[in-house]
Write a protein that holds these residues in place. Structure first.
Motif, PDB file in Angstrom:
ATOM      1  N   TYR A  36       0.872  -1.198  -0.046  1.00 41.02           N
ATOM      2  CA  TYR A  36       0.095   0.096   0.006  1.00 41.02           C
ATOM      3  C   TYR A  36       1.071   1.164   0.078  1.00 41.02           C
ATOM      4  CZ  TYR A  36      -3.842  -3.340   0.935  1.00 41.02           C
ATOM      5  OH  TYR A  36      -4.781  -4.180   0.675  1.00 41.02           O
ATOM      6  N   ALA A  37       2.122   1.094  -0.444  1.00 40.87           N
ATOM      7  CA  ALA A  37       3.156   2.383  -0.276  1.00 40.87           C
ATOM      8  C   ALA A  37       2.395   3.420  -1.245  1.00 40.87           C
ATOM      9  CB  ALA A  37       4.253   1.844  -0.976  1.00 40.87           C
ATOM     10  N   ALA A  38       1.937   3.077  -2.325  1.00 38.53           N
ATOM     11  CA  ALA A  38       1.568   4.097  -3.237  1.00 38.53           C
ATOM     12  C   ALA A  38       0.509   4.864  -2.789  1.00 38.53           C
ATOM     13  CB  ALA A  38       1.107   3.494  -4.634  1.00 38.53           C
ATOM     14  N   ASP A  39      -0.408   4.124  -2.030  1.00 41.16           N
ATOM     15  CA  ASP A  39      -1.618   4.604  -1.235  1.00 41.16           C
ATOM     16  C   ASP A  39      -1.211   5.511  -0.230  1.00 41.16           C
ATOM     17  OD1 ASP A  39      -3.881   3.255  -2.898  1.00 41.16           O
ATOM     18  OD2 ASP A  39      -2.836   1.565  -2.052  1.00 41.16           O
ATOM     19  N   CYS A  40      -0.291   5.489   0.573  1.00 44.27           N
ATOM     20  CA  CYS A  40       0.326   6.188   1.511  1.00 44.27           C
ATOM     21  C   CYS A  40       0.649   7.640   0.730  1.00 44.27           C
ATOM     22  CB  CYS A  40       1.233   5.611   2.380  1.00 44.27           C
ATOM     23  SG  CYS A  40       0.992   4.309   3.545  1.00 44.27           S
ATOM     24  N   ASP A  41       1.418   7.481  -0.172  1.00 47.28           N
ATOM     25  CA  ASP A  41       1.868   8.615  -0.997  1.00 47.28           C
ATOM     26  C   ASP A  41       0.749   9.561  -1.189  1.00 47.28           C
ATOM     27  OD1 ASP A  41       4.579   9.270  -1.516  1.00 47.28           O
ATOM     28  OD2 ASP A  41       3.790   9.768  -3.627  1.00 47.28           O
ATOM     29  N   ARG A  42      -0.320   8.864  -1.855  1.00 48.85           N
ATOM     30  CA  ARG A  42      -1.491   9.437  -2.319  1.00 48.85           C
ATOM     31  C   ARG A  42      -2.441  10.443  -1.298  1.00 48.85           C
ATOM     32  NH1 ARG A  42      -6.495   7.181  -4.372  1.00 48.85           N
ATOM     33  NH2 ARG A  42      -5.959   5.374  -3.734  1.00 48.85           N
ATOM     34  N   ALA A  43      -2.240   9.625  -0.132  1.00 47.77           N
ATOM     35  CA  ALA A  43      -2.911  10.113   1.217  1.00 47.77           C
ATOM     36  C   ALA A  43      -2.107  11.457   1.466  1.00 47.77           C
ATOM     37  CB  ALA A  43      -2.695   9.245   2.422  1.00 47.77           C
ATOM     38  N   ALA A  44      -0.763  11.708   1.376  1.00 49.10           N
ATOM     39  CA  ALA A  44       0.124  12.657   1.795  1.00 49.10           C
ATOM     40  C   ALA A  44      -0.184  13.800   0.664  1.00 49.10           C
ATOM     41  CB  ALA A  44       1.405  12.171   1.790  1.00 49.10           C
ATOM     42  N   ASP A  45      -0.248  13.219  -0.645  1.00 52.21           N
ATOM     43  CA  ASP A  45      -0.939  14.216  -1.755  1.00 52.21           C
ATOM     44  C   ASP A  45      -1.904  14.990  -1.305  1.00 52.21           C
ATOM     45  OD1 ASP A  45       1.636  13.854  -3.198  1.00 52.21           O
ATOM     46  OD2 ASP A  45       0.555  12.245  -4.170  1.00 52.21           O
ATOM     47  N   TRP A  46      -3.037  14.247  -0.838  1.00 55.46           N
ATOM     48  CA  TRP A  46      -4.473  14.743  -0.665  1.00 55.46           C
ATOM     49  C   TRP A  46      -4.191  15.725   0.372  1.00 55.46           C
ATOM     50  CZ3 TRP A  46      -7.790  15.408   3.407  1.00 55.46           C
ATOM     51  CH2 TRP A  46      -8.980  15.617   3.025  1.00 55.46           C
ATOM     52  N   LEU A  47      -3.402  15.506   1.479  1.00 56.49           N
ATOM     53  CA  LEU A  47      -3.367  16.679   2.797  1.00 56.49           C
ATOM     54  C   LEU A  47      -2.734  17.755   2.202  1.00 56.49           C
ATOM     55  CD1 LEU A  47      -2.269  14.210   5.732  1.00 56.49           C
ATOM     56  CD2 LEU A  47      -4.302  15.605   5.410  1.00 56.49           C
ATOM     57  N   VAL A  48      -1.648  17.675   1.204  1.00 55.70           N
ATOM     58  CA  VAL A  48      -0.861  18.814   0.949  1.00 55.70           C
ATOM     59  C   VAL A  48      -1.844  19.650   0.067  1.00 55.70           C
ATOM     60  CG1 VAL A  48       0.853  19.703  -0.948  1.00 55.70           C
ATOM     61  CG2 VAL A  48       1.190  17.799   0.816  1.00 55.70           C
ATOM     62  N   ALA A  49      -2.534  19.122  -0.726  1.00 49.25           N
ATOM     63  CA  ALA A  49      -3.589  19.579  -1.501  1.00 49.25           C
ATOM     64  C   ALA A  49      -4.714  20.631  -0.905  1.00 49.25           C
ATOM     65  CB  ALA A  49      -4.285  18.828  -2.581  1.00 49.25           C
ATOM     66  N   ASP A  50      -4.980  19.715   0.306  1.00 47.32           N
ATOM     67  CA  ASP A  50      -6.100  20.360   1.375  1.00 47.32           C
ATOM     68  C   ASP A  50      -5.427  21.553   1.976  1.00 47.32           C
ATOM     69  OD1 ASP A  50      -8.822  20.273   1.966  1.00 47.32           O
ATOM     70  OD2 ASP A  50      -8.090  19.719   3.952  1.00 47.32           O
ATOM     71  N   LEU A  51      -4.293  21.498   2.403  1.00 47.11           N
ATOM     72  CA  LEU A  51      -3.610  22.271   3.277  1.00 47.11           C
ATOM     73  C   LEU A  51      -3.418  23.510   2.334  1.00 47.11           C
ATOM     74  CD1 LEU A  51      -0.936  20.741   5.574  1.00 47.11           C
ATOM     75  CD2 LEU A  51      -3.075  21.481   6.133  1.00 47.11           C
ATOM     76  N   LYS A  52      -3.074  23.590   1.103  1.00 45.84           N
ATOM     77  CA  LYS A  52      -2.968  24.667   0.267  1.00 45.84           C
ATOM     78  C   LYS A  52      -4.344  25.213  -0.106  1.00 45.84           C
ATOM     79  CE  LYS A  52       1.225  23.248  -2.248  1.00 45.84           C
ATOM     80  NZ  LYS A  52       1.875  22.636  -3.593  1.00 45.84           N
ATOM     81  N   ALA A  53      -5.338  24.343  -0.194  1.00 40.08           N
ATOM     82  CA  ALA A  53      -6.572  25.205  -0.373  1.00 40.08           C
ATOM     83  C   ALA A  53      -6.921  25.991   0.928  1.00 40.08           C
ATOM     84  CB  ALA A  53      -7.681  24.053  -0.307  1.00 40.08           C
ATOM     85  N   LEU A  54      -6.542  25.881   2.205  1.00 40.54           N
ATOM     86  CA  LEU A  54      -6.592  26.666   3.252  1.00 40.54           C
ATOM     87  C   LEU A  54      -5.649  27.890   3.056  1.00 40.54           C
ATOM     88  CD1 LEU A  54      -6.229  24.660   6.422  1.00 40.54           C
ATOM     89  CD2 LEU A  54      -8.164  25.301   5.235  1.00 40.54           C
ATOM     90  N   GLY A  55      -4.571  27.869   2.074  1.00 40.92           N
ATOM     91  CA  GLY A  55      -3.854  29.042   2.031  1.00 40.92           C
ATOM     92  C   GLY A  55      -2.523  28.886   2.707  1.00 40.92           C
ATOM     93  N   ALA A  56      -2.375  27.616   3.107  1.00 38.53           N
ATOM     94  CA  ALA A  56      -1.022  27.393   3.603  1.00 38.53           C
ATOM     95  C   ALA A  56      -0.036  27.072   2.737  1.00 38.53           C
ATOM     96  CB  ALA A  56      -1.205  26.000   4.650  1.00 38.53           C
ATOM     97  N   THR A  57       1.375  27.220   3.059  1.00 39.74           N
ATOM     98  CA  THR A  57       2.410  26.500   2.104  1.00 39.74           C
ATOM     99  C   THR A  57       2.507  25.212   2.680  1.00 39.74           C
ATOM    100  OG1 THR A  57       4.232  27.335   3.782  1.00 39.74           O
ATOM    101  CG2 THR A  57       3.489  28.904   1.830  1.00 39.74           C
TER     102      THR A  57
END
Lengths: 458, 458
Positions: A36-57
């Motif tokens: 499930y390594a690729a899925d872990c990576d995908r979860a991290a990407d999802w979080l990065v995108a969500d934080l960016k949507a908040l205006g975070a770097t």
């Protein structure tokens, strides 16, 4: 800045918040299984995108294992570090789930609405309570009331091998005035809690090997050594008849619970019968001469988490196996030293090995117990905020589980951790049909808004 | 009728005999696993067709489990019943095989040519030695020298549940003057043997259950009972420090080996060091005060054949499991009563159950030990025939494995069994890379020709 319009915003936007969580829960980010390594990576990407949507770097940071996610937003004191983990436990055995663990849904149950799916409570649903609180705050006030650093890990369920090196390398960026961790539970259905005492953990695997291959028990039985017999003896001897752990020096550094803390715990009138009754048990096991709360919060333990050897399929196979193995975890308290206990465990096993049996110990990683400094004003401020949201006096509590990151924040970053979470006893963490109450999710986010307001007031 | 032309025919037709065996071995007739039920059926069909090709009347007979195969051919005394089994052990773990276990082949090895594949030695290759002997005899002489009944079972590796009822219902058809069984081994590489002493077996499974679901060991550890701990104690306590089995009354009915038999075994100068050394061991386990051959042939044993509980996958899961289970087999000798030992085992477990843990015993089926009547002239005649074929004096031997059918032939049919087989210690029965020496197969068939000649002489 006032909390009230932010609380109203959280109420209004709950459907959208739930939709985000469902997308996140659908990613099978099982960190212990390389498949499930690729899925872990995908979860991290999802979080990065969500934080960016908040205006975070925000960005994903590579490690030798699964990536970390780090995000920054806001200005001013105090600097708060928020920690959660995006990885989840394996969902086996799958046949005991009443729905696909990675096809989450809100379900109506007799006890209220719940969010069902692997990771709903541990820890995706919990970490999103804080993210949603920040989102609502920004939506109402245009900016957060202080500087916040988000720090999400993807290896919590597999022993956090990359955590300490990452904290060391990025200490300047991550050190803060206070670290908020949302990975714990309520004291009971009504009573919120701040966890101020955490057991540590040492994780061991022991592999015993005898003959060079599996043997026919009819042809060799009675003469060839059986590693399952040796392992049974090793594990049976881990406890004495009173429930105490027998490893040499195991209780070194274990202090008695101070009388005043014991008195506070006694005042909680913990319902051990009900606690055990909900999982089909009626008698406490473990150390006979200790109260239930002491056993759960303050006493060290040794538990065999898994055992395997020989033929375990359908029917029967009269094999005399070449190998047997077990996974054993030790919960640690006070000043117990994981390294010393690892050595005592190895010694315990090796002293029980007959000729021809060898032992390997592929794990042996551990973290000591943690005690928070509740004299800091932030603890009382947060306690008041929680009490207001839940309309019940919040408590400082101990917890039996291990959240090693709390100790690392203290020792590596010099940052005091504050552990607040909204899980409930029946969330089925690490079990089939894990859930997170809709109330936990919603009032959890509302709690963070009140805590942010309390920590930045004046 | 002379054996010589039949032996020459076996030599000439070896390639065709091997081809037949390969076709038979390619059928994955694993009786313990319901997924292979159709393959078991296919193996029975193959045998029926092969017996019919010999000129026998043969048919598949339905049972509640896998079918029996019964065939009749020839006339005159004595009436011989030949038994073998067409089912095989599971082939797991598949990754330890160096070839597909059901894609058999003849391989060259430093120790000679071998037939590699699951079932090569246990028992397809062995049973075909007798069928090939009959085929060659008929080809040379037009008919067999006596009446022969073939009886093949498909449930030997799963405890033969249908065997006794089938023998009872068909006793008139199957009762014979002598039952020949080909499912045992040589005494050593050079020395053929007739097995006259067999350990019985009791098979047990114990399932211990605690909480109603798997628990988080951090949240419940120290207070909730752990079934793996209880199981470890149950299994560790099965033996005392001297290697004796502790079950109440376990040794009732176990006679000491008579001095003259012991003397004969001592004269064999059994190479225990070599026997153990071939599987990577150097020390004998088990009962300290017994010789190696006594432990293997004459003493009862308790062996855990499999154990399972909690999380056993990659990584770690801090689960406190709801359930733990083990498979345990008891090898029985003398007059030991399987039913009494089953009750003693249940009692042993139940006396070690703490509150909240329940035990289930889904198996508990057994067969007592068997002793042959070697005073019958057939035994000496067969021993001489074997000695002639292998040019080494054949021995009467004990064996540690269980072949319950031998006892059932005595008790249900009143037919004395004679166990002759050509397996070798390194055949890897029940293990990965099972093989049968090409020499075992070829000289095994030749041995049967000589035995048929000896049993029907004058």
């Amino acid at each position: 800045m006032s909390a009230d319009p932010v609380l109203a915003r959280l109420d209004a936007d709950l459907p959208q918040a739930l939709e985000r969580l469902m997308t996140f829960l659908a990613i099978p980010s099982i960190s212990t299984d390389p498949a499930y390594a690729a899925d872990c990576d995908r979860a991290a990407d999802w979080l990065v995108a969500d934080l960016k949507a908040l205006g975070a770097t925000a960005e994903k940071r590579a490690t030798p294992g699964h990536p970390m996610v780090v995000g920054h937003i806001g200005e001013g004191a105090p600097h708060l570090l928020f920690y959660g983990h995006y990885d989840v436990q394996p969902a086996d055995p799958p046949e005991l789930w009443h729905r696909d663990p990675f096809d989450p849904a809100v379900e109506d149950t007799p006890a209220g609405r719940v969010i069902r799916g692997r990771g709903a409570a541990d820890d995706k649903g919990q970490l999103m309570t804080f993210v949603e609180a920040c989102r609502a705050w920004i939506a109402e006030h245009g900016a957060l009331p202080c500087r916040i650093t988000f720090f999400f890990e993807g290896e919590e369920e597999s022993g956090s091998p990359s955590l300490v090196p990452f904290l060391r390398e990025n200490a300047d960026e991550l050190a803060a005035d206070l670290a908020l961790v949302c990975d714990t539970g309520m004291y009971d259905r009504k009573t919120p809690s701040i966890v101020t005492q955490l057991r540590g953990m040492l994780r061991e695997e022991v592999v015993l090997r005898g003959a060079s291959r599996d043997l026919h028990s009819g042809l060799y039985g009675g003469l060839a050594v059986n590693p399952i017999h040796v392992l049974s003896r090793v594990l049976a001897d881990l406890h004495d008849d009173t429930g105490r752990v027998t490893l040499e020096g195991f209780y070194d550094g274990v202090a008695e619970t101070p009388p005043e803390v014991r008195a506070q715990w006694d005042a909680l009138a913990f319902d051990a019968e009900g606690f055990l009754g909900r999982v089909g048990l009626s008698h406490g096991a473990g150390e006979r001469d200790r109260t239930a709360l002491e056993r759960l919060w303050a006493r060290p333990t040794a538990e065999v988490n898994g055992i395997e050897g020989g033929y375990t399929g359908a029917g029967f196979k009269t094999v005399l196996p070449a190998e047997a193995r077990a996974k054993v975890s030790f919960r640690l308290v006070g000043e117990q030293d994981p390294e010393a206990i690892h050595r005592a465990f190895v010694d315990h096993v090796e002293r029980r090995l007959p000729p021809d049996v060898t032992a390997e110990f592929p794990m042996g990683d551990g973290a000591p117990a943690t005690q928070m400094d509740v004299s800091r004003p932030a603890f009382e401020a947060a306690r008041a905020a929680l009490s207001a949201e839940w309309e019940t006096e919040a408590v400082f509590a101990g917890v039996g589980g291990s959240i090693p990151v709390a100790g690392y924040f203290q020792s590596v970053l010099g940052t005091e951790p504050m552990l607040i979470g909204f899980g409930r006893d029946d969330d089925a963490l690490h079990s089939p049909n894990e859930k997170y109450d809709l109330e936990s999710f919603h009032k959890g986010a509302r709690s963070w808004v009140r805590i942010l307001e309390a920590l930045t007031r004046g």
